[in-house]
Enzyme design. Sequence first.
Site, short mmCIF file in Angstrom:
data_model
loop_
_atom_site.label_atom_id
_atom_site.label_comp_id
_atom_site.label_asym_id
_atom_site.label_seq_id
_atom_site.Cartn_x
_atom_site.Cartn_y
_atom_site.Cartn_z
N LYS A 297 105.62 -33.29 83.93
CA LYS A 297 106.20 -32.16 83.19
C LYS A 297 107.41 -32.66 82.42
O LYS A 297 108.41 -33.05 83.01
CB LYS A 297 106.61 -31.05 84.15
CG LYS A 297 107.28 -29.87 83.46
CD LYS A 297 107.70 -28.80 84.45
CE LYS A 297 108.44 -27.67 83.77
NZ LYS A 297 109.74 -28.09 83.23
N SER B 272 109.55 -32.70 86.60
CA SER B 272 110.63 -32.22 85.76
C SER B 272 111.95 -32.94 86.02
O SER B 272 112.11 -34.10 85.67
CB SER B 272 110.76 -30.71 85.95
OG SER B 272 111.39 -30.12 84.86
N ASP C 33 114.47 -46.88 84.08
CA ASP C 33 114.83 -47.44 82.77
C ASP C 33 116.10 -48.29 82.84
O ASP C 33 116.22 -49.30 82.13
CB ASP C 33 115.02 -46.32 81.75
CG ASP C 33 113.70 -45.67 81.34
OD1 ASP C 33 112.65 -46.27 81.61
OD2 ASP C 33 113.73 -44.57 80.76
#
Length: 728
Positions: free
Chosen positions: A500, A475, A486
């Site tokens: 998740k 999460s 990224d």
Amino acid sequence: MKVKKASALLLLSLALATPLALLARADGGIALPTAPTADQATTSKLVYGLLSDSRYAYRPRALDDALSQDIFKRYLETLDSNKQYFTAADVAKFAPFKTQMDDAIRSGDLAPAYDIFAVYRQRVQERVAFARALLKQDFDFTGEQRWEYDREDAPWAANTAELDGLWKKSVMNDWLRLKLAGKQPDDIRKTLDKRYANLQKSIGELKSEDIFQTFLNSYTSAIDPHTDYFTPRTAENFNQSMSLSLEGIGAVLQRQDDLVVIREIVPGGPADLSGKLKVGDRIVAVGQGKSGPLTDVIGWRIDDVVAQIRGKKDTQVRLEYIPAETGIDGKHVQVTITRQKVKLEEQAAKSETINLPALNGEPARRIGVIKLPAFYQDFEGRRRNPNDFTSATRDVGRLLTQFKTDDVDGVVIDLRGNGGGSLDEAIELTGLFIDKGPVVQVRESGGRVTVNSDRKPGVAWDGPLAVLINRGSASASEIFAGAIQDYGRGLVIGETSFGKGTVQNMVDLDRWPANETARFGQVKLTIAQFFRVAGGSTQHKGVVPDIAFPVSVDASEFGESTYDNALPWTRIAAVPHTQYGNFAPLLPKLEALHASRVAKDKEFQWWSDDVAQFRAEAAKKYVSLNEADRRAERDKEDAKRKLRQSERKTLGLALDPLADDLSDDGLGASERDVVKDAAREKLVDKRPDPLLRESAAILSDAIGVLNQDRKMSAQVLPESTGPGRWAD
């Protein structure tokens, strides 16, 4: 009433299904709740309205007969997850309830849930009676029998005789474990008889709210894996765990037989400052204020005892206890303690420094490590004072400032086992390492996508960075690790994360009737799905590390992919974001250096061997009941630990403080000596951690390669300015 998303408390916590908690009552009597209260009937209707409305739920489901059958199945699985109490005949008798669960929830008449629970209670009593009767006989451990402990996918037992066979093998395994630990037959009988008797007594302590919460969570989990219902008490405990604070005396309690025992004293808390209480003390009575009457709490549920001890800051509580060093009949002692706000520092961010020696022409380096167990935040504290509240980001920021003062060469953020927490914290923590920009995209049920960004200029750490994850990183951990990846801001190392990719909101059910006191509880409701800035979701797939360690837990056993109703993986459009680096050209070199190093790293090799052995054993899903075979396995494990400890001494490695204390003692947590067990638990963090050290070494490798190879550095870190300038 429309949920105000702007002020909603957004949570990304890993909520895994757990079985119904069974607790003990001293007299062993059965006080079975037979019907829901009026408040519970109202709560059931409120939860139905919430989960069936697309204005609130991300994926609402109509409460029809199809969902009713799913709820029925999940309720049985929660009560009897290992299929060791109900028979196929029992389940067949329950069949008419399959299509009545929806009507029960809508109407608030939850009789089907209580009727099923009544049978469950009776079956537990029967099984316990059978197990205790078995203890009068002796067992033969010379044959080829085995105990198949994982019955999740097995069919329901055909009849009582089949259950008898299953339970006999379970009792034999319990007996054999204690025998291998050196216990004598009389002691084994006494230990197991008490263990099984406590199981029987536990049913008597269950309250209506326990059954109600279990049943409602069979409904919420049918909607999606991370939607949960909390009673007022469990909601309070959840919110305290998120804020890392509570108002009380600062003591961790544990149930042991009929007594509540102090397992830990929080440093600096009121109990600690009193100078009287210590680990192992047994609380027998609680009184309010300096002169309030003392209430005997022997045999009480632990949560009821905790409720008596906790209270408003600056109020007083009196405890009567038996000191740890005396016997159970020892003299009772009293202490009066003034309650205060207690910070639960054990779950807060912590730092350490790993010193890597000069090697192969590379200088010695110091790598700072920050271990973050959760993305916590004191939401109420932030509302009261936005400049002073408990926060994972604030704590990590302070640790990074110290690292800069200490002139460390790089930083590893250790998120292993971090199941998530606050969405705001995930965003703000990312902001410590990037100079403004989008962190995560959130898509609501209607399809609207919101980009959540770090808007604060500047960074707390602009040097080399790595993030260590494993399958338990979920999460909010995945938001942070995914954003760092990224942006090309740092390396991600370890195992593929949990997977998740959904956002939860705590919805207070008392907001609609505007109750002054908590009556209906709260729902942790899935309201959105999050996506990385690059457009992909972590749902199911998780965050894939740049440098992978051996997989310790199979994806078929643990992770989002194990849920039968989890949202599927998907992606949306990427959003523009800075690309500080591109580590792809560097990874082959780092992989080669990593492989070469771990081939000579004894600790890492031992860990890899243990992982392979664990996975092989877990795949069997059974244990032998042959004493000679089990003793040989135990002796082999003991010899292996002793040999490793000896090799550590020879090689000059740090010794394992638990090497001599890892053999199975056959006992449950409540059966062990609390003082010794608590001391043992403290040593866990001091055990050698080859994965953390190797992560630091990989980060050091990256620093070294980029310092030496300017051409590679230009490929990996093309930006001339900004965070993450790894090369000099």
